[in-house]
Design an enzyme around this catalytic site. Sequence first.
Site, mmCIF file in Angstrom:
data_model
loop_
_atom_site.group_PDB
_atom_site.id
_atom_site.type_symbol
_atom_site.label_atom_id
_atom_site.label_comp_id
_atom_site.label_asym_id
_atom_site.label_seq_id
_atom_site.Cartn_x
_atom_site.Cartn_y
_atom_site.Cartn_z
ATOM 1 N N PRO A 105 41.770 41.184 35.733
ATOM 2 C CA PRO A 105 40.720 40.211 36.025
ATOM 3 C C PRO A 105 39.702 40.790 37.001
ATOM 4 O O PRO A 105 40.071 41.332 38.039
ATOM 5 C CB PRO A 105 41.460 39.039 36.668
ATOM 6 C CG PRO A 105 42.895 39.228 36.327
ATOM 7 C CD PRO A 105 43.089 40.683 36.163
ATOM 8 N N ASN A 106 38.442 40.713 36.624
ATOM 9 C CA ASN A 106 37.333 41.064 37.510
ATOM 10 C C ASN A 106 36.619 39.763 37.834
ATOM 11 O O ASN A 106 36.034 39.143 36.958
ATOM 12 C CB ASN A 106 36.360 42.033 36.834
ATOM 13 C CG ASN A 106 36.973 43.393 36.654
ATOM 14 O OD1 ASN A 106 37.371 44.033 37.614
ATOM 15 N ND2 ASN A 106 37.066 43.822 35.421
#
Length: 61
Positions: free
Chosen positions: A2-3
């Site tokens: 996840p960014n």
Amino acid sequence: MPNITVELLSGRTPDQRREFVAALTDAAVDILKARRESVRIVFWEIEKSDVANGGILESDK
């Protein structure tokens, strides 16, 4: 991985950021089943003079 990108008005303290990223990371791990070490969070600070709501600059409030 996840960014997560966070846009927020400038002025938050380092302690506020630490608490926020800890909570956000916990949520990503719990909900997305992400590995804690793979959660990446980037802050973009915005000056109050760069944002207007309802026709009024945040810096004028």
